[in-house]
Design an enzyme around this catalytic site. Structure first.
Site, PDB file in Angstrom:
ATOM      1  N   GLN A  59       0.815  -1.213   0.000  1.00 58.26           N
ATOM      2  CA  GLN A  59       0.000   0.000   0.000  1.00 58.26           C
ATOM      3  C   GLN A  59       0.853   1.269   0.000  1.00 58.26           C
ATOM      4  O   GLN A  59       0.495   2.282   0.594  1.00 58.26           O
ATOM      5  CB  GLN A  59      -0.931  -0.008   1.213  1.00 58.26           C
ATOM      6  CG  GLN A  59      -1.898  -1.160   1.193  1.00 58.26           C
ATOM      7  CD  GLN A  59      -2.786  -1.201   2.425  1.00 58.26           C
ATOM      8  OE1 GLN A  59      -2.802  -0.292   3.241  1.00 58.26           O
ATOM      9  NE2 GLN A  59      -3.518  -2.286   2.566  1.00 58.26           N
ATOM     10  N   CYS A  60       1.957   1.225  -0.683  1.00 59.06           N
ATOM     11  CA  CYS A  60       2.911   2.345  -0.728  1.00 59.06           C
ATOM     12  C   CYS A  60       2.814   3.045  -2.076  1.00 59.06           C
ATOM     13  O   CYS A  60       2.433   2.436  -3.084  1.00 59.06           O
ATOM     14  CB  CYS A  60       4.329   1.780  -0.532  1.00 59.06           C
ATOM     15  SG  CYS A  60       5.646   3.009  -0.595  1.00 59.06           S
TER      16      CYS A  60
END
Length: 184
Positions: A59-60
């Site tokens: 989720q970066c």
């Protein structure tokens, strides 16, 4: 506020210089991980190979680099090169999933088939032993400051270089270093 913190982190990464201490004489090949499937993963199997060790997160903002890492792996795996993904939730809680969820995410969204390890810590005193060794033997430049930090390791198992998160895996400087190490 989050945006300011993100920019601060990115800018501060440029101030960490590479500092080879060579206090730890071990090599990468003396360590192991547990892979995302729960099996022991001996790094000694990569003797005489160039390794790109990357701490990853689902989720970066840099997660799209999975595509570039897979492309590198596809291009150079037949030339004694390996990419190893090491999921970590150390930065911004951007890897909250279980190992099974991480594996599914990588395979479903990016068709990843390079080795992915189980989720571990990559910074601080509780970091995985490989990351403690990297910091001790290469200095603060080897300690990840954010997700998708890259550590390039030569065929002898020594750290050759590191690349901050903003450096794309297919950038000219990364590819040039990989090709140099492969040909040596």
């Amino acid at each position: 506020m989050k945006k300011n913190i993100f920019y601060f982190i990115i800018i501060s990464m440029f101030f960490f210089s590479k500092n080879i201490n060579a206090n730890d004489k071990r090599t990468l090949h003396e360590f192991s991980f547990t892979d995302v499937d729960g099996k022991k993963y001996l790094l000694s199997q990569h003797k005489d190979k160039v390794v790109l060790l990357v701490n990853v997160a689902s989720q970066c903002g840099f997660t799209k680099q999975y595509t570039d890492l897979q492309t590198l792996w596809d291009k150079y795996k037949s030339k004694n090169f390996v990419v190893i993904g090491v999921p970590s939730n150390d930065f911004g809680n951007q890897e909250p999933g279980s190992n099974a969820e991480i594996k599914n995410f990588c395979e479903t969204n990016f068709n990843i088939n390079f080795p992915i390890m189980e989720k571990v810590s990559v910074k601080g005193k509780n970091a995985h032993p490989v990351y403690l060794w990297a910091k001790e033997s290469y200095g603060s430049a080897a300690e990840p400051k954010w997700n998708f930090h890259k550590i390039l390791i030569d065929k002898k198992g020594q750290i050759n270089d590191t690349f901050i998160s903003t450096t794309n895996p297919q950038s000219e400087k990364v590819v040039k270093k990989i090709e140099e190490l492969i040909s040596n």
